[in-house]
Design a protein around this motif. Structure first.
Motif, PDB file in Angstrom:
ATOM      1  N   GLY A   1       6.331  -4.759 -13.756  1.00 34.22           N
ATOM      2  CA  GLY A   1       6.741  -4.069 -12.347  1.00 34.22           C
ATOM      3  C   GLY A   1       6.004  -2.722 -12.493  1.00 34.22           C
ATOM      4  O   GLY A   1       6.453  -1.951 -11.056  1.00 34.22           O
ATOM      5  N   GLU A   2       5.208  -2.200 -12.928  1.00 35.75           N
ATOM      6  CA  GLU A   2       4.656  -0.875 -12.784  1.00 35.75           C
ATOM      7  C   GLU A   2       2.968  -0.937 -12.521  1.00 35.75           C
ATOM      8  O   GLU A   2       2.184  -2.172 -13.159  1.00 35.75           O
ATOM      9  N   LEU A   3       2.554  -0.333 -11.534  1.00 34.86           N
ATOM     10  CA  LEU A   3       1.135  -0.443 -11.194  1.00 34.86           C
ATOM     11  C   LEU A   3       0.282   0.075 -12.143  1.00 34.86           C
ATOM     12  O   LEU A   3       0.666   1.282 -12.655  1.00 34.86           O
ATOM     13  N   ILE A   4      -0.748  -0.457 -12.597  1.00 33.40           N
ATOM     14  CA  ILE A   4      -1.347  -0.163 -13.489  1.00 33.40           C
ATOM     15  C   ILE A   4      -2.821   0.497 -12.552  1.00 33.40           C
ATOM     16  O   ILE A   4      -3.128   1.510 -12.953  1.00 33.40           O
ATOM     17  N   GLY A   5      -3.207  -0.370 -11.662  1.00 33.24           N
ATOM     18  CA  GLY A   5      -4.257   0.084 -10.982  1.00 33.24           C
ATOM     19  C   GLY A   5      -5.122  -0.813 -10.247  1.00 33.24           C
ATOM     20  O   GLY A   5      -4.699  -2.223 -10.188  1.00 33.24           O
ATOM     21  N   GLY A   6      -6.298  -0.526  -9.628  1.00 33.67           N
ATOM     22  CA  GLY A   6      -7.179  -1.339  -9.059  1.00 33.67           C
ATOM     23  C   GLY A   6      -8.309  -1.766  -9.934  1.00 33.67           C
ATOM     24  O   GLY A   6      -8.124  -1.417 -11.249  1.00 33.67           O
ATOM     25  N   LEU A   7      -9.336  -2.382  -9.440  1.00 31.59           N
ATOM     26  CA  LEU A   7     -10.416  -2.668 -10.097  1.00 31.59           C
ATOM     27  C   LEU A   7     -11.231  -1.491 -11.170  1.00 31.59           C
ATOM     28  O   LEU A   7     -11.569  -1.891 -12.251  1.00 31.59           O
ATOM     29  N   ASP A   8     -11.231  -0.302 -10.420  1.00 27.94           N
ATOM     30  CA  ASP A   8     -12.052   0.798 -11.219  1.00 27.94           C
ATOM     31  C   ASP A   8     -11.301   1.048 -12.468  1.00 27.94           C
ATOM     32  O   ASP A   8     -11.718   1.392 -13.537  1.00 27.94           O
ATOM     33  N   ILE A   9      -9.685   1.109 -12.268  1.00 24.97           N
ATOM     34  CA  ILE A   9      -8.991   1.438 -13.261  1.00 24.97           C
ATOM     35  C   ILE A   9      -8.879   0.359 -14.536  1.00 24.97           C
ATOM     36  O   ILE A   9      -9.091   0.643 -15.806  1.00 24.97           O
ATOM     37  N   ILE A  10      -9.036  -0.717 -14.109  1.00 21.44           N
ATOM     38  CA  ILE A  10      -9.008  -1.862 -15.118  1.00 21.44           C
ATOM     39  C   ILE A  10     -10.312  -2.025 -15.982  1.00 21.44           C
ATOM     40  O   ILE A  10     -10.360  -2.186 -16.886  1.00 21.44           O
ATOM     41  N   LYS A  11     -11.303  -1.516 -14.909  1.00 23.45           N
ATOM     42  CA  LYS A  11     -12.807  -1.453 -15.915  1.00 23.45           C
ATOM     43  C   LYS A  11     -12.854  -0.546 -16.819  1.00 23.45           C
ATOM     44  O   LYS A  11     -13.322  -0.621 -17.937  1.00 23.45           O
ATOM     45  N   GLU A  12     -12.175   0.710 -16.368  1.00 20.64           N
ATOM     46  CA  GLU A  12     -11.977   1.814 -17.467  1.00 20.64           C
ATOM     47  C   GLU A  12     -11.085   1.236 -18.508  1.00 20.64           C
ATOM     48  O   GLU A  12     -11.598   1.750 -19.778  1.00 20.64           O
ATOM     49  N   LEU A  13     -10.075   0.754 -18.272  1.00 22.25           N
ATOM     50  CA  LEU A  13      -9.148   0.439 -19.465  1.00 22.25           C
ATOM     51  C   LEU A  13      -9.856  -0.793 -20.432  1.00 22.25           C
ATOM     52  O   LEU A  13      -9.611  -0.723 -21.357  1.00 22.25           O
ATOM     53  N   GLU A  14     -10.769  -1.301 -19.796  1.00 25.25           N
ATOM     54  CA  GLU A  14     -11.464  -2.547 -20.530  1.00 25.25           C
ATOM     55  C   GLU A  14     -12.415  -1.621 -21.564  1.00 25.25           C
ATOM     56  O   GLU A  14     -12.595  -2.107 -22.725  1.00 25.25           O
ATOM     57  N   ALA A  15     -13.005  -0.729 -20.822  1.00 22.79           N
ATOM     58  CA  ALA A  15     -14.167   0.044 -21.690  1.00 22.79           C
ATOM     59  C   ALA A  15     -13.580   0.598 -22.782  1.00 22.79           C
ATOM     60  O   ALA A  15     -14.193   0.676 -23.803  1.00 22.79           O
ATOM     61  N   SER A  16     -12.374   1.264 -22.747  1.00 27.12           N
ATOM     62  CA  SER A  16     -11.729   1.847 -23.699  1.00 27.12           C
ATOM     63  C   SER A  16     -10.944   0.995 -24.513  1.00 27.12           C
ATOM     64  O   SER A  16     -10.310   1.794 -25.510  1.00 27.12           O
ATOM     65  N   LYS A  17     -10.751  -0.005 -24.460  1.00 25.25           N
ATOM     66  CA  LYS A  17     -10.169  -0.895 -25.097  1.00 25.25           C
ATOM     67  C   LYS A  17      -9.009  -1.134 -25.119  1.00 25.25           C
ATOM     68  O   LYS A  17      -8.126  -1.599 -25.868  1.00 25.25           O
TER      69      LYS A  17
ATOM     70  N   LYS B   1       0.837  -1.128   0.098  1.00 24.32           N
ATOM     71  CA  LYS B   1       0.047  -0.007  -0.003  1.00 24.32           C
ATOM     72  C   LYS B   1       0.828   1.224   0.037  1.00 24.32           C
ATOM     73  O   LYS B   1       0.621   2.205  -0.806  1.00 24.32           O
ATOM     74  N   THR B   2       2.150   1.187   0.824  1.00 23.71           N
ATOM     75  CA  THR B   2       2.745   2.499   0.997  1.00 23.71           C
ATOM     76  C   THR B   2       3.687   2.464  -0.305  1.00 23.71           C
ATOM     77  O   THR B   2       3.685   3.250  -1.079  1.00 23.71           O
ATOM     78  N   TYR B   3       4.011   1.427  -0.893  1.00 24.75           N
ATOM     79  CA  TYR B   3       5.021   1.287  -2.016  1.00 24.75           C
ATOM     80  C   TYR B   3       4.400   1.740  -3.304  1.00 24.75           C
ATOM     81  O   TYR B   3       4.922   2.491  -4.084  1.00 24.75           O
ATOM     82  N   SER B   4       3.329   1.475  -3.404  1.00 22.70           N
ATOM     83  CA  SER B   4       2.472   1.889  -4.747  1.00 22.70           C
ATOM     84  C   SER B   4       1.679   3.073  -4.439  1.00 22.70           C
ATOM     85  O   SER B   4       1.079   3.698  -5.385  1.00 22.70           O
ATOM     86  N   SER B   5       1.489   3.604  -3.358  1.00 28.90           N
ATOM     87  CA  SER B   5       0.648   4.614  -2.781  1.00 28.90           C
ATOM     88  C   SER B   5      -0.616   4.287  -3.304  1.00 28.90           C
ATOM     89  O   SER B   5      -1.380   5.132  -3.819  1.00 28.90           O
ATOM     90  N   TRP B   6      -1.233   3.184  -3.170  1.00 29.75           N
ATOM     91  CA  TRP B   6      -2.455   2.720  -3.434  1.00 29.75           C
ATOM     92  C   TRP B   6      -3.009   1.981  -2.278  1.00 29.75           C
ATOM     93  O   TRP B   6      -2.688   0.964  -2.076  1.00 29.75           O
ATOM     94  N   PRO B   7      -4.223   2.594  -1.582  1.00 32.01           N
ATOM     95  CA  PRO B   7      -4.616   1.917  -0.541  1.00 32.01           C
ATOM     96  C   PRO B   7      -5.559   0.659  -0.368  1.00 32.01           C
ATOM     97  O   PRO B   7      -5.638   0.369   0.687  1.00 32.01           O
ATOM     98  N   THR B   8      -5.965   0.300  -1.731  1.00 30.73           N
ATOM     99  CA  THR B   8      -6.835  -0.757  -1.728  1.00 30.73           C
ATOM    100  C   THR B   8      -6.331  -1.866  -2.383  1.00 30.73           C
ATOM    101  O   THR B   8      -5.398  -1.836  -3.203  1.00 30.73           O
ATOM    102  N   TYR B   9      -6.894  -3.269  -2.226  1.00 28.51           N
ATOM    103  CA  TYR B   9      -6.720  -4.336  -3.329  1.00 28.51           C
ATOM    104  C   TYR B   9      -7.851  -4.787  -4.227  1.00 28.51           C
ATOM    105  O   TYR B   9      -9.207  -4.449  -3.433  1.00 28.51           O
ATOM    106  N   PRO B  10      -7.917  -5.361  -5.131  1.00 30.80           N
ATOM    107  CA  PRO B  10      -6.602  -6.021  -5.812  1.00 30.80           C
ATOM    108  C   PRO B  10      -5.820  -4.794  -6.598  1.00 30.80           C
ATOM    109  O   PRO B  10      -6.344  -3.649  -6.772  1.00 30.80           O
TER     110      PRO B  10
END
Length: 189
Positions: A61-77, A46-55
């Motif tokens: 090796g680069e953080l893409i994001g959590g579920l909301d980001i992945i859903k956005e990336l899926e929607a935008s193809k 959580k500290t390393y990635s500055s991202w407080p939640t899971y998944p």
């Protein structure tokens, strides 16, 4: 790499479950880490990635994001361009059958055949002095079933030379008796 609650087979929260479903739906190859298995990793990431939640999903090796980001990336193809795809079975079989110029798909391996037919074909191949590789079909059910359809050959062992099916034990025995096996293994036929 997916840092999640539970495993892809048994997600332990709804968000992790949805993430796995999206990745599987897009045929994305991924490994996972169950954050419940290591509290230090769970808190430290959580500290390393500055991202407080899971998944949390990482690519190279680069953080893409959590579920909301992945859903956005899926929607935008964009998800399909960011994440590596698992190779399709047919591509995988093509690579495997061409892994060595002489490739034997069998039950067991060079050191230990796990059926009489595999043992016999090993003895024949070993007597030729030709280098070959083996693939143990008992270790990979997808390959075991898929290769039967790919080669249109229902049984094992299966011998390939330069990616082309030669045949099973009976054919190899016949080729050896006719003096044709060595030239075929050398790629002369």
């Amino acid at each position: 790499m997916l840092f999640m609650k539970g495993t892809p087979q048994e997600p332990r929260c709804g968000f992790s479950k949805q993430m796995v479903e999206i990745l599987n739906k897009h045929n994305i190859q991924f490994s996972s880490f169950d954050i419940f298995s290591d509290e230090e990793v769970r808190q430290g990431l959580k500290t390393y990635s500055s991202w407080p939640t899971y998944p949390q999903l990482y690519v190279s090796g680069e953080l893409i994001g959590g579920l909301d980001i992945i859903k956005e990336l899926e929607a935008s193809k964009e998800l399909d361009t960011i994440c590596p795809k698992a190779p399709k079975l047919e591509e995988r079989l093509k690579v495997l059958t061409n892994k060595a110029s002489v490739m034997l798909f069998m039950k067991g391996n060079k050191q230990e055949a796990k059926c009489g037919f595999s043992r016999q074909i090993l003895e024949i191949l070993n007597s030729t002095g030709i280098e070959y590789e083996t693939f143990d079909i008992l270790e990979d059910e997808e390959v075991r079933q898929g290769l039967k359809a790919y080669s249109n050959w229902p049984t094992y062992p299966q011998l390939y030379v330069k990616g082309e099916l030669v045949g099973g034990l009976d054919i190899v025995k016949e080729l050896k008796e006719n003096g044709e096996l060595l030239p075929i293994l050398k790629g002369e036929n």
